[in-house]
Scaffold this motif. Structure first.
Motif, PDB file in Angstrom:
ATOM      1  N   UNK A  63       0.880  -1.297   0.156  1.00  0.00           N
ATOM      2  CA  UNK A  63      -0.216   0.017   0.150  1.00  0.00           C
ATOM      3  C   UNK A  63       0.987   1.197  -0.033  1.00  0.00           C
ATOM      4  N   UNK A  64       0.837   1.905  -1.181  1.00  0.00           N
ATOM      5  CA  UNK A  64       1.622   3.270  -1.412  1.00  0.00           C
ATOM      6  C   UNK A  64       0.769   4.384  -1.663  1.00  0.00           C
ATOM      7  N   UNK A  65      -0.709   4.008  -1.467  1.00  0.00           N
ATOM      8  CA  UNK A  65      -1.734   5.187  -1.916  1.00  0.00           C
ATOM      9  C   UNK A  65      -1.148   6.500  -1.155  1.00  0.00           C
ATOM     10  N   UNK A  66      -1.152   7.569  -1.953  1.00  0.00           N
ATOM     11  CA  UNK A  66      -0.806   8.797  -1.377  1.00  0.00           C
ATOM     12  C   UNK A  66      -1.796   9.841  -2.141  1.00  0.00           C
ATOM     13  N   UNK A  67      -2.468   9.635  -3.352  1.00  0.00           N
ATOM     14  CA  UNK A  67      -3.311  10.622  -4.246  1.00  0.00           C
ATOM     15  C   UNK A  67      -4.749  10.530  -4.066  1.00  0.00           C
ATOM     16  N   UNK A  68      -5.104   9.236  -3.318  1.00  0.00           N
ATOM     17  CA  UNK A  68      -6.568   9.071  -2.999  1.00  0.00           C
ATOM     18  C   UNK A  68      -6.676   8.055  -1.945  1.00  0.00           C
ATOM     19  N   UNK A  69      -7.736   8.545  -1.154  1.00  0.00           N
ATOM     20  CA  UNK A  69      -8.439   7.697  -0.130  1.00  0.00           C
ATOM     21  C   UNK A  69      -9.408   6.692  -0.768  1.00  0.00           C
ATOM     22  N   UNK A  70      -9.113   5.457  -0.823  1.00  0.00           N
ATOM     23  CA  UNK A  70     -10.254   4.422  -1.238  1.00  0.00           C
ATOM     24  C   UNK A  70      -9.746   3.010  -0.682  1.00  0.00           C
ATOM     25  N   UNK A  71     -10.609   2.042  -0.700  1.00  0.00           N
ATOM     26  CA  UNK A  71     -10.309   0.735  -0.347  1.00  0.00           C
ATOM     27  C   UNK A  71      -8.878   0.308  -0.947  1.00  0.00           C
ATOM     28  N   UNK A  72      -8.100  -0.025  -0.125  1.00  0.00           N
ATOM     29  CA  UNK A  72      -6.826  -0.807  -0.876  1.00  0.00           C
ATOM     30  C   UNK A  72      -6.796  -2.455  -0.436  1.00  0.00           C
ATOM     31  N   UNK A  73      -6.337  -3.279  -1.557  1.00  0.00           N
ATOM     32  CA  UNK A  73      -6.374  -4.762  -1.388  1.00  0.00           C
ATOM     33  C   UNK A  73      -4.984  -5.189  -1.588  1.00  0.00           C
ATOM     34  N   UNK A  74      -4.397  -6.011  -0.391  1.00  0.00           N
ATOM     35  CA  UNK A  74      -2.944  -6.225  -1.066  1.00  0.00           C
ATOM     36  C   UNK A  74      -3.260  -7.624  -1.913  1.00  0.00           C
ATOM     37  N   UNK A  75      -2.481  -7.720  -3.044  1.00  0.00           N
ATOM     38  CA  UNK A  75      -2.265  -8.780  -3.660  1.00  0.00           C
ATOM     39  C   UNK A  75      -1.506  -8.940  -4.919  1.00  0.00           C
ATOM     40  N   UNK A  76      -1.312 -10.093  -5.252  1.00  0.00           N
ATOM     41  CA  UNK A  76      -0.251 -10.457  -6.456  1.00  0.00           C
ATOM     42  C   UNK A  76      -1.006 -10.604  -7.618  1.00  0.00           C
ATOM     43  N   UNK A  77      -0.714  -9.962  -8.654  1.00  0.00           N
ATOM     44  CA  UNK A  77      -1.502  -9.983  -9.834  1.00  0.00           C
ATOM     45  C   UNK A  77      -1.556 -11.287 -10.601  1.00  0.00           C
ATOM     46  N   UNK A  78      -0.791 -12.293 -10.368  1.00  0.00           N
ATOM     47  CA  UNK A  78      -0.750 -13.597 -10.966  1.00  0.00           C
ATOM     48  C   UNK A  78      -2.024 -14.578 -10.085  1.00  0.00           C
ATOM     49  N   UNK A  79      -2.695 -14.132  -8.940  1.00  0.00           N
ATOM     50  CA  UNK A  79      -3.540 -14.701  -8.085  1.00  0.00           C
ATOM     51  C   UNK A  79      -4.302 -13.630  -7.280  1.00  0.00           C
ATOM     52  N   UNK A  80      -5.277 -13.126  -7.897  1.00  0.00           N
ATOM     53  CA  UNK A  80      -5.863 -11.818  -7.142  1.00  0.00           C
ATOM     54  C   UNK A  80      -7.050 -12.302  -6.131  1.00  0.00           C
ATOM     55  N   UNK A  81      -7.017 -11.552  -4.965  1.00  0.00           N
ATOM     56  CA  UNK A  81      -7.689 -12.253  -3.849  1.00  0.00           C
ATOM     57  C   UNK A  81      -9.418 -11.509  -4.057  1.00  0.00           C
ATOM     58  N   UNK A  82     -10.121 -11.862  -5.205  1.00  0.00           N
ATOM     59  CA  UNK A  82     -11.167 -11.393  -5.558  1.00  0.00           C
ATOM     60  C   UNK A  82     -12.058 -12.449  -6.302  1.00  0.00           C
ATOM     61  N   UNK A  83     -13.331 -12.426  -6.141  1.00  0.00           N
ATOM     62  CA  UNK A  83     -14.216 -13.156  -6.662  1.00  0.00           C
ATOM     63  C   UNK A  83     -14.408 -12.873  -8.295  1.00  0.00           C
ATOM     64  N   UNK A  84     -14.934 -13.922  -9.064  1.00  0.00           N
ATOM     65  CA  UNK A  84     -15.055 -13.765 -10.304  1.00  0.00           C
ATOM     66  C   UNK A  84     -16.050 -12.596 -10.578  1.00  0.00           C
TER      67      UNK A  84
END
Length: 187
Positions: A81-102
Motif C-alpha cells: 500500500x503506497x496510496x497517497x493521491x486517493x483515499x479508497x479501499x486498498x487490497x494487498x494482492x499479487x497480479x498472478x492470483x488476485x484475492x477477488x471473486x469472479x
C-alpha cells in the motif's frame, strides 16, 4: 542488477514480492508512468454503465484520483500500500492470483505492470476473471533490451503482441504517446 532479466525466472514468489515491496527507486517518486493523453483517453472510454473500478498495480493511486468518484466506486490493489493521491479501499494482492471473486468489479485497469510479471498470461487471465464489463491495460511500446534498469521482462513493440496475449474478441488497442492502451469489453 544487470542480469535481472535472466535471474528473475529463478526467483521464488516470495523473493519476487520482496523485490517489489522493498525496492528503492527514483521511479517511485514519479507521480505516474502514464502520459496525460493516455489518462484522458482512458477517462473518456470508461464504461458509463459501470459502477466499480479496480486498479491493479495501483502504486500511489494517481490514476484512481483522476476518476470521477461521483460516478464510480474505486479500489486499488498492489503488492504494497503506497496510496497517497486517493483515499479508497486498498487490497494487498499479487497480479498472478488476485484475492477477488469472479466478476467482482465492473472495470479492471492495469497500467505499467504487465511488463514486470513473470507469467503475463496468468496475470491477464486474472484481470479478465475479476472484470465484469471492461478491461483497460496499458503497457509501454518498447522493444526488448537486455541491459536496462527498468526491470521489464515482457516487451510489447507490436500491438499484436499485446492483443494476442489478452485474447478478447471486442477490443481497441491504440498507441498513445509511448504506450499501448488496450480497452477490452466483455460482451
Amino acid at each position: 542488477a544487470m542480469d535481472f532479466k535472466s535471474e528473475i525466472y529463478d526467483y521464488s514468489e516470495e523473493d519476487y514480492i520482496k523485490l517489489y515491496k522493498e525496492q528503492v527507486s527514483m521511479a517511485r517518486d514519479r507521480v505516474t508512468d502514464l502520459s496525460e493523453p493516455s489518462i484522458k483517453f482512458m477517462l473518456k472510454n470508461l464504461d458509463p454503465e459501470a459502477k466499480t473500478v479496480l486498479d491493479i498495480g495501483c502504486g500511489n493511486g494517481y490514476w484512481l484520483s483522476r476518476i470521477d468518484k461521483n460516478k464510480y466506486d474505486v479500489a486499488g490493489c498492489d503488492l504494497k500500500n503506497n496510496l497517497r493521491y486517493v483515499d479508497c479501499p486498498f487490497h494487498e494482492g499479487h497480479l498472478e492470483h488476485l484475492p477477488f471473486e469472479d466478476n467482482a468489479f465492473d472495470i479492471v485497469t492495469c497500467h505499467h505492470t504487465i511488463e514486470h510479471v513473470i507469467d503475463p498470461r496468468k496475470a491477464i487471465d486474472e484481470i479478465k476473471r475479476v472484470a465484469k464489463k471492461q478491461v483497460i491495460i496499458v503497457v509501454p511500446k518498447q522493444r526488448y533490451f537486455y541491459y536496462t534498469l527498468d526491470q521489464h521482462i515482457n516487451f510489447f513493440e507490436l500491438k499484436e503482441q499485446l492483443t494476442h496475449l489478452i485474447g478478447m474478441d471486442n477490443y481497441t488497442c491504440d498507441k498513445i504517446w509511448g504506450d499501448w492502451v488496450y480497452i477490452g469489453k466483455n460482451v
